[in-house]
Design a protein around this motif. Sequence first.
Motif, PDB file in Angstrom:
ATOM      1  N   TYR A   6       4.818   4.242  -3.526  1.00  0.00           N
ATOM      2  CA  TYR A   6       6.199   4.575  -3.854  1.00  0.00           C
ATOM      3  C   TYR A   6       6.639   5.793  -3.584  1.00  0.00           C
ATOM      4  O   TYR A   6       7.623   5.980  -2.922  1.00  0.00           O
ATOM      5  CB  TYR A   6       6.614   4.340  -5.438  1.00  0.00           C
ATOM      6  CG  TYR A   6       8.150   4.423  -5.688  1.00  0.00           C
ATOM      7  CD1 TYR A   6       9.072   3.397  -5.589  1.00  0.00           C
ATOM      8  CD2 TYR A   6       8.525   5.511  -6.466  1.00  0.00           C
ATOM      9  CE1 TYR A   6      10.264   3.528  -5.869  1.00  0.00           C
ATOM     10  CE2 TYR A   6       9.671   5.667  -6.969  1.00  0.00           C
ATOM     11  CZ  TYR A   6      10.692   4.513  -6.597  1.00  0.00           C
ATOM     12  OH  TYR A   6      12.125   4.918  -6.894  1.00  0.00           O
ATOM     13  N   ASP A  50       9.801  -0.873   0.686  1.00  0.00           N
ATOM     14  CA  ASP A  50      11.039  -1.200   0.005  1.00  0.00           C
ATOM     15  C   ASP A  50      12.239  -2.084   0.870  1.00  0.00           C
ATOM     16  O   ASP A  50      13.326  -2.267   0.627  1.00  0.00           O
ATOM     17  CB  ASP A  50      11.815   0.182  -0.498  1.00  0.00           C
ATOM     18  CG  ASP A  50      12.053   1.100   0.367  1.00  0.00           C
ATOM     19  OD1 ASP A  50      11.771   0.891   1.748  1.00  0.00           O
ATOM     20  OD2 ASP A  50      12.245   2.499  -0.013  1.00  0.00           O
ATOM     21  N   ASN A  75       3.684  -3.439  -4.690  1.00  0.00           N
ATOM     22  CA  ASN A  75       4.275  -2.211  -5.617  1.00  0.00           C
ATOM     23  C   ASN A  75       5.498  -2.828  -6.036  1.00  0.00           C
ATOM     24  O   ASN A  75       6.655  -2.854  -5.530  1.00  0.00           O
ATOM     25  CB  ASN A  75       4.303  -1.056  -4.757  1.00  0.00           C
ATOM     26  CG  ASN A  75       4.598   0.181  -5.702  1.00  0.00           C
ATOM     27  OD1 ASN A  75       5.844   0.219  -6.322  1.00  0.00           O
ATOM     28  ND2 ASN A  75       3.790   1.147  -5.879  1.00  0.00           N
ATOM     29  N   SER A  76       5.548  -2.752  -7.535  1.00  0.00           N
ATOM     30  CA  SER A  76       6.749  -3.350  -8.249  1.00  0.00           C
ATOM     31  C   SER A  76       7.814  -2.485  -8.275  1.00  0.00           C
ATOM     32  O   SER A  76       9.068  -2.685  -8.023  1.00  0.00           O
ATOM     33  CB  SER A  76       6.356  -3.538  -9.713  1.00  0.00           C
ATOM     34  OG  SER A  76       5.757  -2.240 -10.501  1.00  0.00           O
ATOM     35  N   ASN A  77       7.622  -0.923  -8.242  1.00  0.00           N
ATOM     36  CA  ASN A  77       8.673   0.093  -7.732  1.00  0.00           C
ATOM     37  C   ASN A  77       9.400  -0.166  -6.732  1.00  0.00           C
ATOM     38  O   ASN A  77      10.749  -0.100  -6.569  1.00  0.00           O
ATOM     39  CB  ASN A  77       8.269   1.311  -8.076  1.00  0.00           C
ATOM     40  CG  ASN A  77       7.740   1.544  -9.730  1.00  0.00           C
ATOM     41  OD1 ASN A  77       8.404   1.179 -10.584  1.00  0.00           O
ATOM     42  ND2 ASN A  77       6.990   2.556  -9.678  1.00  0.00           N
ATOM     43  N   GLU A  80      11.704  -3.469  -6.648  1.00  0.00           N
ATOM     44  CA  GLU A  80      12.769  -2.843  -7.463  1.00  0.00           C
ATOM     45  C   GLU A  80      13.812  -2.548  -6.590  1.00  0.00           C
ATOM     46  O   GLU A  80      15.036  -2.727  -6.858  1.00  0.00           O
ATOM     47  CB  GLU A  80      12.450  -2.297  -8.836  1.00  0.00           C
ATOM     48  CG  GLU A  80      13.440  -2.269  -9.734  1.00  0.00           C
ATOM     49  CD  GLU A  80      13.199  -1.395 -11.117  1.00  0.00           C
ATOM     50  OE1 GLU A  80      14.396  -0.954 -11.665  1.00  0.00           O
ATOM     51  OE2 GLU A  80      11.999  -1.156 -11.289  1.00  0.00           O
ATOM     52  N   ARG A  81      13.498  -1.316  -5.783  1.00  0.00           N
ATOM     53  CA  ARG A  81      14.326  -0.736  -5.044  1.00  0.00           C
ATOM     54  C   ARG A  81      14.715  -1.457  -4.008  1.00  0.00           C
ATOM     55  O   ARG A  81      16.021  -1.445  -3.715  1.00  0.00           O
ATOM     56  CB  ARG A  81      13.554   0.789  -4.495  1.00  0.00           C
ATOM     57  CG  ARG A  81      14.497   1.480  -3.668  1.00  0.00           C
ATOM     58  CD  ARG A  81      14.223   3.079  -3.679  1.00  0.00           C
ATOM     59  NE  ARG A  81      12.861   3.011  -2.964  1.00  0.00           N
ATOM     60  CZ  ARG A  81      12.252   4.271  -2.920  1.00  0.00           C
ATOM     61  NH1 ARG A  81      12.654   5.377  -3.650  1.00  0.00           N
ATOM     62  NH2 ARG A  81      11.112   4.575  -2.201  1.00  0.00           N
ATOM     63  N   ASN A  99       7.148  -9.664  -5.390  1.00  0.00           N
ATOM     64  CA  ASN A  99       6.403  -8.836  -5.992  1.00  0.00           C
ATOM     65  C   ASN A  99       4.867  -9.455  -5.988  1.00  0.00           C
ATOM     66  O   ASN A  99       4.606 -10.117  -7.052  1.00  0.00           O
ATOM     67  CB  ASN A  99       6.649  -8.481  -7.305  1.00  0.00           C
ATOM     68  CG  ASN A  99       5.934  -7.216  -7.731  1.00  0.00           C
ATOM     69  OD1 ASN A  99       6.067  -6.955  -8.827  1.00  0.00           O
ATOM     70  ND2 ASN A  99       5.139  -6.428  -7.127  1.00  0.00           N
TER      71      ASN A  99
END
Length: 218
Positions: A6, A50, A75-77, A80-81, A99
């Motif tokens: 991230y 992302d 990577n979950s972040n 999300e983005r 994810n």
Amino acid sequence: MPKDWYEWHDLYNTEPVLQQRLEIVREYIAYSLNASPDGAIRIVSVCAGDGRDLLGTLKNHPRAKDVSARLVEINSNLVERGRATIESLGLIKQIEFINGDATLASNYVGAVPADIVIVCGVFGNLADEGELNRLLDNLSFLSKPGAFVIWTRGHSNGIPYSDNVRKVLGASGFEEVNFQLTATGDMAVGIHRYRSESLPQPKEQQLFVFSGVPRTAR
């Protein structure tokens, strides 16, 4: 140095070489969209981050509504983005952001074979040449005949690692369409077209092993 992927993606805001690489990748995605036949265009992105390469291209592309895509990122972040960007573009019904583990063939079932396959920021994070060859072999599962494959590979210590990628792709039924280096000469971006038959099933469930860490990513 970034401690996770991230944080690594935030380097796109400050690092000219990454910005240059992203610009070329988007150029090749746009080319692939323009060159695709009329009608639906199916896209998959491996280790998608992302999704800024694909989503940034679709933002202003006239064929955005023809696209259905699956992006796979662990990577979950970052996911999300990416999902927030998809929503802002009004493409939530067309693009799904998984994810999950991009190395597993099961995460692509129902989305392949694709018209465009994005494998950017991946090859430099494999353990060795054998692992690279394994992934390149498995691109035949992800790609339909005539599919465009867009990839990147960093150079370091004077070694043009992209040369081997181009050689193996050429021997695996992929025809080179274009190839560029960033202005610094240490990041390569290629686009190939698949000229063979798709594999109905992958050769193995795990398509490759991702072993890279953010601080050494190429």
